[in-house]
Motif scaffolding. Structure first.
Motif, PDB file in Angstrom:
ATOM      1  N   PHE B   3      -2.746  -2.027   6.376  1.00 20.97           N
ATOM      2  CA  PHE B   3      -2.962  -3.341   5.775  1.00 20.97           C
ATOM      3  C   PHE B   3      -2.409  -4.428   6.677  1.00 20.97           C
ATOM      4  N   ALA B   5      -0.729  -8.147   5.995  1.00 25.08           N
ATOM      5  CA  ALA B   5      -0.261  -9.089   4.974  1.00 25.08           C
ATOM      6  C   ALA B   5      -0.225 -10.486   5.579  1.00 25.08           C
ATOM      7  N   ASN B  52      -1.194   3.291  -0.448  1.00 30.89           N
ATOM      8  CA  ASN B  52      -2.250   2.563  -1.149  1.00 30.89           C
ATOM      9  C   ASN B  52      -1.859   1.085  -1.261  1.00 30.89           C
ATOM     10  N   LYS B  53      -2.750   0.307  -1.854  1.00 29.88           N
ATOM     11  CA  LYS B  53      -2.537  -1.146  -1.885  1.00 29.88           C
ATOM     12  C   LYS B  53      -1.313  -1.518  -2.727  1.00 29.88           C
ATOM     13  N   ASP B  54      -1.103  -0.801  -3.829  1.00 32.94           N
ATOM     14  CA  ASP B  54       0.059  -1.094  -4.678  1.00 32.94           C
ATOM     15  C   ASP B  54       1.365  -0.902  -3.916  1.00 32.94           C
ATOM     16  N   ALA B  56       1.746  -1.026  -0.653  1.00 33.77           N
ATOM     17  CA  ALA B  56       1.822  -2.083   0.363  1.00 33.77           C
ATOM     18  C   ALA B  56       2.317  -3.377  -0.278  1.00 33.77           C
ATOM     19  N   HIS B  57       1.782  -3.675  -1.459  1.00 33.62           N
ATOM     20  CA  HIS B  57       2.177  -4.884  -2.184  1.00 33.62           C
ATOM     21  C   HIS B  57       3.680  -4.857  -2.468  1.00 33.62           C
ATOM     22  N   GLU B  79      -1.311 -12.407   0.701  1.00 35.44           N
ATOM     23  CA  GLU B  79      -2.529 -11.643   0.473  1.00 35.44           C
ATOM     24  C   GLU B  79      -2.502 -10.402   1.342  1.00 35.44           C
ATOM     25  N   LEU B  80      -3.071  -9.312   0.817  1.00 34.81           N
ATOM     26  CA  LEU B  80      -3.176  -8.087   1.599  1.00 34.81           C
ATOM     27  C   LEU B  80      -4.631  -7.854   1.968  1.00 34.81           C
ATOM     28  N   GLN B  82      -7.070  -4.965   3.814  1.00 31.81           N
ATOM     29  CA  GLN B  82      -7.113  -3.614   4.372  1.00 31.81           C
ATOM     30  C   GLN B  82      -7.773  -3.661   5.746  1.00 31.81           C
TER      31      GLN B  82
END
Lengths: 83, 83
Positions: B3, B5, B52-54, B56-57, B79-80, B82
């Motif tokens: 990702f 950011a 996963n995105k969660d 990374a967040h 903002e993320l 991919q």
């Protein structure tokens, strides 16, 4: 019409970014080990009035070129949001 | 998963922003007279790997709170993307 410009001014990709390297090093020390390519620039928000979006775009681009970004070291991009 | 950011760290609305005021004043001198409410903060890009995105967040939020933003003076949003 009133607009808000959200401007990012970032060090050019070709250049070293000592501040980014320092942040990357600090993140590594804080156990964020999956992090790389940190770059630090400026985020500038400006509110402006203009007859239309094209004119607002021209004004913000001119402001970036004349004052906000140093073209030797920095690139810029921006978004306009109508308010 | 990889990702990128895109993080904005800005001075809180309640606080004076001397750098923003200086830029506003300079823009006015350059005949950008329809400009107001200039605020200057940081834009930080980080590349990171996460399951996963969660995740990374959560990592980016933690990095902002621990290092990138000073909560007394600054707010952040990101903002993320991919990659």
């Amino acid at each position: 019409m009133n607009f808000r410009a959200e401007i990012d001014v970032m060090p050019l990709k070709e250049l070293l970014d000592p501040q980014g390297k320092a942040v990357e090093h600090s993140l590594d020390k804080l156990n964020f080990n999956d992090v790389k390519d940190v770059r630090v620039g400026k985020h500038i928000t400006i509110k402006l009035a203009a007859a239309n979006k094209d004119e607002a775009h021209a004004q913000v681009e001119s402001a970036c070129k004349k004052l906000l970004a140093n073209p030797i070291m920095e690139g810029f991009k921006f978004e306009l949001v109508q308010e």
